[in-house]
Design a protein around this motif. Structure first.
Motif, PDB file in Angstrom:
ATOM      1  N   THR A 114      32.879  42.583  26.989  1.00  0.00           N
ATOM      2  CA  THR A 114      33.245  43.274  25.760  1.00  0.00           C
ATOM      3  C   THR A 114      34.750  43.471  25.719  1.00  0.00           C
ATOM      4  OG1 THR A 114      31.131  44.457  25.717  1.00  0.00           O
ATOM      5  CG2 THR A 114      32.920  45.373  24.398  1.00  0.00           C
ATOM      6  N   VAL A 115      35.333  43.208  24.573  1.00  0.00           N
ATOM      7  CA  VAL A 115      36.769  43.436  24.382  1.00  0.00           C
ATOM      8  C   VAL A 115      37.012  44.929  24.222  1.00  0.00           C
ATOM      9  CG1 VAL A 115      38.782  42.941  22.951  1.00  0.00           C
ATOM     10  CG2 VAL A 115      37.009  41.187  23.266  1.00  0.00           C
ATOM     11  N   GLY A 116      37.927  45.471  25.035  1.00  0.00           N
ATOM     12  CA  GLY A 116      38.239  46.885  24.980  1.00  0.00           C
ATOM     13  C   GLY A 116      39.448  47.173  24.111  1.00  0.00           C
ATOM     14  N   ALA A 117      39.975  48.367  24.266  1.00  0.00           N
ATOM     15  CA  ALA A 117      41.144  48.789  23.508  1.00  0.00           C
ATOM     16  C   ALA A 117      42.330  47.886  23.807  1.00  0.00           C
ATOM     17  CB  ALA A 117      41.488  50.242  23.839  1.00  0.00           C
ATOM     18  N   ASP A 118      43.163  47.657  22.802  1.00  0.00           N
ATOM     19  CA  ASP A 118      44.363  46.820  22.930  1.00  0.00           C
ATOM     20  C   ASP A 118      44.047  45.398  23.388  1.00  0.00           C
ATOM     21  OD1 ASP A 118      46.191  48.797  22.100  1.00  0.00           O
ATOM     22  OD2 ASP A 118      46.229  49.655  24.115  1.00  0.00           O
ATOM     23  N   GLY A 119      42.848  44.922  23.061  1.00  0.00           N
ATOM     24  CA  GLY A 119      42.497  43.544  23.392  1.00  0.00           C
ATOM     25  C   GLY A 119      42.320  43.277  24.868  1.00  0.00           C
ATOM     26  N   GLU A 120      41.897  44.274  25.641  1.00  0.00           N
ATOM     27  CA  GLU A 120      41.749  44.115  27.088  1.00  0.00           C
ATOM     28  C   GLU A 120      40.319  43.795  27.471  1.00  0.00           C
ATOM     29  OE1 GLU A 120      42.042  46.931  31.046  1.00  0.00           O
ATOM     30  OE2 GLU A 120      43.662  47.082  29.583  1.00  0.00           O
ATOM     31  N   VAL A 121      40.183  42.816  28.356  1.00  0.00           N
ATOM     32  CA  VAL A 121      38.888  42.463  28.935  1.00  0.00           C
ATOM     33  C   VAL A 121      38.995  42.699  30.434  1.00  0.00           C
ATOM     34  CG1 VAL A 121      37.205  40.624  29.325  1.00  0.00           C
ATOM     35  CG2 VAL A 121      38.449  40.741  27.141  1.00  0.00           C
ATOM     36  N   LEU A 122      38.104  43.509  30.979  1.00  0.00           N
ATOM     37  CA  LEU A 122      38.205  43.926  32.381  1.00  0.00           C
ATOM     38  C   LEU A 122      37.244  43.131  33.252  1.00  0.00           C
ATOM     39  CD1 LEU A 122      39.501  46.016  34.339  1.00  0.00           C
ATOM     40  CD2 LEU A 122      37.554  47.507  33.842  1.00  0.00           C
ATOM     41  N   LEU A 123      37.797  42.424  34.263  1.00  0.00           N
ATOM     42  CA  LEU A 123      36.968  41.651  35.182  1.00  0.00           C
ATOM     43  C   LEU A 123      36.065  42.549  36.017  1.00  0.00           C
ATOM     44  CD1 LEU A 123      36.163  38.983  36.603  1.00  0.00           C
ATOM     45  CD2 LEU A 123      38.121  39.322  38.128  1.00  0.00           C
ATOM     46  N   GLY A 124      36.628  43.574  36.672  1.00  0.00           N
ATOM     47  CA  GLY A 124      35.827  44.449  37.523  1.00  0.00           C
ATOM     48  C   GLY A 124      36.694  45.304  38.422  1.00  0.00           C
ATOM     49  N   GLU A 125      36.105  45.822  39.490  1.00  0.00           N
ATOM     50  CA  GLU A 125      36.814  46.708  40.419  1.00  0.00           C
ATOM     51  C   GLU A 125      37.279  45.942  41.657  1.00  0.00           C
ATOM     52  OE1 GLU A 125      37.743  49.935  39.949  1.00  0.00           O
ATOM     53  OE2 GLU A 125      37.037  49.531  37.909  1.00  0.00           O
ATOM     54  N   PRO A 126      38.317  46.450  42.345  1.00  0.00           N
ATOM     55  CA  PRO A 126      38.802  45.771  43.556  1.00  0.00           C
ATOM     56  C   PRO A 126      37.731  45.720  44.645  1.00  0.00           C
ATOM     57  CG  PRO A 126      40.372  47.427  42.804  1.00  0.00           C
ATOM     58  CD  PRO A 126      39.111  47.644  42.026  1.00  0.00           C
ATOM     59  N   PHE A 127      37.848  44.711  45.490  1.00  0.00           N
ATOM     60  CA  PHE A 127      36.918  44.503  46.593  1.00  0.00           C
ATOM     61  C   PHE A 127      37.705  44.588  47.893  1.00  0.00           C
ATOM     62  CE2 PHE A 127      34.713  41.801  49.664  1.00  0.00           C
ATOM     63  CZ  PHE A 127      33.404  42.243  49.553  1.00  0.00           C
ATOM     64  N   VAL A 128      37.158  45.245  48.905  1.00  0.00           N
ATOM     65  CA  VAL A 128      37.840  45.412  50.184  1.00  0.00           C
ATOM     66  C   VAL A 128      37.384  44.345  51.173  1.00  0.00           C
ATOM     67  CG1 VAL A 128      38.202  46.926  52.175  1.00  0.00           C
ATOM     68  CG2 VAL A 128      38.163  47.893  49.864  1.00  0.00           C
ATOM     69  N   TYR A 129      38.364  43.688  51.787  1.00  0.00           N
ATOM     70  CA  TYR A 129      38.115  42.680  52.816  1.00  0.00           C
ATOM     71  C   TYR A 129      38.520  43.248  54.173  1.00  0.00           C
ATOM     72  CZ  TYR A 129      38.079  39.584  48.760  1.00  0.00           C
ATOM     73  OH  TYR A 129      37.816  39.006  47.541  1.00  0.00           O
ATOM     74  N   ASP A 130      37.676  43.033  55.187  1.00  0.00           N
ATOM     75  CA  ASP A 130      37.982  43.481  56.545  1.00  0.00           C
ATOM     76  C   ASP A 130      37.283  42.550  57.532  1.00  0.00           C
ATOM     77  OD1 ASP A 130      35.299  44.282  56.594  1.00  0.00           O
ATOM     78  OD2 ASP A 130      35.783  46.381  56.180  1.00  0.00           O
ATOM     79  N   ALA A 131      37.310  42.921  58.800  1.00  0.00           N
ATOM     80  CA  ALA A 131      36.755  42.046  59.836  1.00  0.00           C
ATOM     81  C   ALA A 131      35.262  41.798  59.660  1.00  0.00           C
ATOM     82  CB  ALA A 131      37.041  42.621  61.222  1.00  0.00           C
ATOM     83  N   SER A 132      34.591  42.719  58.973  1.00  0.00           N
ATOM     84  CA  SER A 132      33.147  42.585  58.829  1.00  0.00           C
ATOM     85  C   SER A 132      32.730  41.554  57.791  1.00  0.00           C
ATOM     86  CB  SER A 132      32.528  43.946  58.461  1.00  0.00           C
ATOM     87  OG  SER A 132      32.854  44.294  57.123  1.00  0.00           O
ATOM     88  N   ASN A 133      33.652  41.194  56.869  1.00  0.00           N
ATOM     89  CA  ASN A 133      33.223  40.298  55.787  1.00  0.00           C
ATOM     90  C   ASN A 133      34.178  39.155  55.471  1.00  0.00           C
ATOM     91  OD1 ASN A 133      35.363  41.404  54.284  1.00  0.00           O
ATOM     92  ND2 ASN A 133      34.039  42.855  53.229  1.00  0.00           N
ATOM     93  N   ILE A 134      35.358  39.144  56.072  1.00  0.00           N
ATOM     94  CA  ILE A 134      36.365  38.163  55.660  1.00  0.00           C
ATOM     95  C   ILE A 134      35.930  36.720  55.912  1.00  0.00           C
ATOM     96  CG2 ILE A 134      37.701  38.115  57.803  1.00  0.00           C
ATOM     97  CD1 ILE A 134      40.238  38.167  55.958  1.00  0.00           C
ATOM     98  N   ALA A 135      35.070  36.501  56.888  1.00  0.00           N
ATOM     99  CA  ALA A 135      34.613  35.146  57.191  1.00  0.00           C
ATOM    100  C   ALA A 135      33.690  34.602  56.100  1.00  0.00           C
ATOM    101  CB  ALA A 135      33.875  35.119  58.525  1.00  0.00           C
ATOM    102  N   ASP A 136      33.214  35.488  55.206  1.00  0.00           N
ATOM    103  CA  ASP A 136      32.305  35.063  54.150  1.00  0.00           C
ATOM    104  C   ASP A 136      33.015  34.464  52.944  1.00  0.00           C
ATOM    105  OD1 ASP A 136      30.225  36.082  55.707  1.00  0.00           O
ATOM    106  OD2 ASP A 136      30.289  38.052  54.718  1.00  0.00           O
ATOM    107  N   PHE A 137      34.355  34.503  52.945  1.00  0.00           N
ATOM    108  CA  PHE A 137      35.115  34.089  51.765  1.00  0.00           C
ATOM    109  C   PHE A 137      36.076  32.959  52.105  1.00  0.00           C
ATOM    110  CE2 PHE A 137      33.824  38.457  51.166  1.00  0.00           C
ATOM    111  CZ  PHE A 137      33.310  38.452  49.860  1.00  0.00           C
ATOM    112  N   ASP A 138      36.278  32.071  51.141  1.00  0.00           N
ATOM    113  CA  ASP A 138      37.153  30.924  51.354  1.00  0.00           C
ATOM    114  C   ASP A 138      37.986  30.660  50.098  1.00  0.00           C
ATOM    115  OD1 ASP A 138      38.401  28.684  52.349  1.00  0.00           O
ATOM    116  OD2 ASP A 138      36.714  27.331  51.958  1.00  0.00           O
ATOM    117  N   PHE A 139      39.056  31.454  49.941  1.00  0.00           N
ATOM    118  CA  PHE A 139      40.021  31.204  48.871  1.00  0.00           C
ATOM    119  C   PHE A 139      41.331  31.893  49.229  1.00  0.00           C
ATOM    120  CE2 PHE A 139      37.984  35.133  47.456  1.00  0.00           C
ATOM    121  CZ  PHE A 139      39.055  35.907  47.041  1.00  0.00           C
TER     122      PHE A 139
END
Length: 337
Positions: free
Chosen positions: A312-337
């Motif tokens: 949904t387009v918000g105020a001032d034409g803003e579209v929000l992807l989502g909230e920040p995600f925390v990376y640490d030793a427990s999950n960093i191996a799951d991502f490749d970018f």
């Protein structure tokens, strides 16, 4: 289909690649067999963060049946972006997706592009709202500021001196996050003192040197927050081979592939980010919806963004992807970018 990277050598050159848009059925995609070209203009080329966002743009383009071009300068400066905007408008591209190096300096060029019929979507770093049709925001400014302060507070035990290593002094997103962090430090973290904000200009060596200077200037420094993927990696690289490893916390916004070795060797405990691939994907889906006439950028409009679902387009034409995600030793191996 591969995206094309074009680097300025005096005058920007945009390659006019086009692929027939999907004809589809009903009113899907706005109909017609017109060629649709979306030009991606990041802050600068050679930045892993923007390489990931352009990969996401290409994924969306493949699904939509449109062409994506990536163009951009080597250095992250507003003046360097202007020729690319002008050339895109002259070539008549359908949409321009840009991460702004300044909120106003590229405004005139963007207005000319819009006057020529080009839809303008900002992503990652916004302009003033009047210069574009939509802003695809990676996360709310408050959410990003809160997450970075939460991380640094946890890592330094809630007290002590910290510094911020930012990108360029004119970066819209960086400045918004820093202003909020300064406010929240004063109200919510009285035992943490922000002693200096420095700028690495999203350049690895400059950011590395700024980190060294911070540690020399502030012998009691307990943590560095870098809300830029280039800066956090450079700061971690310096700290990892210095006497400060394990003594000075480094956190902020980074990509898993850049930060993996520093998490694994204990230099960095945790850091945050959204998925830049998803950000580029969403920005391209939004640009295509504008070109098709499915949305105009008005608050309350909705559009389908492929695998990410409805937005949904918000105020001032803003579209929000989502909230920040925390990376640490427990999950960093799951991502490749």
């Amino acid at each position: 289909m591969k995206f094309t990277s074009v680097v300025a050598a005096g005058t920007a050159v945009v390659l006019s690649l086009a692929l027939a848009a999907c004809s589809g059925g009903g009113d899907e995609g706005g109909g017609g067999d017109d060629d649709v070209v979306v030009t991606m203009l990041p802050k600068n080329l050679g930045n892993p963060y923007f390489e990931a966002s352009t990969a996401g743009a290409q994924e969306a383009a493949d699904e939509l049946g449109v062409a994506v071009e990536e163009v951009g300068p080597d250095a992250a400066s507003p003046d360097a972006q202007v020729p690319f905007i002008n050339t895109a408008a002259q070539q008549g591209v359908n949409a321009l997706v840009v991460s702004a190096n300044d909120p106003t300096a590229i405004g005139d060029a963007l207005e000319e592009a819009r006057s020529a019929g080009t839809k303008v979507v900002t992503f990652d770093s916004d302009t003033e709202p009047q210069f574009r049709d939509l802003f695809v925001n990676q996360a709310s400014a408050e959410g990003i500021a809160d997450k970075q302060l939460e991380l640094i507070s946890e890592q330094i035990g809630g007290e002590g001196e910290i510094a911020i290593l930012s990108a360029s002094a004119n970066a819209t997103n960086q400045n918004a996050w820093i202003a909020l962090m300064e406010e929240k430090l004063a109200s919510d973290y009285p035992e943490i003192e922000l002693v200096e904000v420095v700028y690495g200009d999203d350049d690895d060596q400059t950011s590395f040197d700024k980190t060294a200077a911070l540690l020399q200037s502030h012998p009691d420094l307990k943590g560095i927050v870098s809300p830029t993927t280039v800066g956090i990696a450079a700061a971690a690289r310096y700290v990892s081979t210095s006497e400060y490893q394990g003594e000075v916390a480094v956190t902020g916004l980074g990509t898993p592939n850049q930060m993996r070795e520093y998490v694994e060797d204990g230099t960095v405990e945790a850091f945050a980010l959204w998925n830049p691939t998803d950000l580029g994907y969403l920005a391209t889906q939004a640009a295509a919806a504008l070109v098709a006439g499915d949305i105009t950028g008005e608050e309350g409009e909705t559009f389908e963004a492929g695998r990410l679902g409805e937005y949904t387009v918000g105020a001032d034409g803003e579209v929000l992807l989502g909230e920040p995600f925390v990376y640490d030793a427990s999950n960093i191996a799951d991502f490749d970018f």
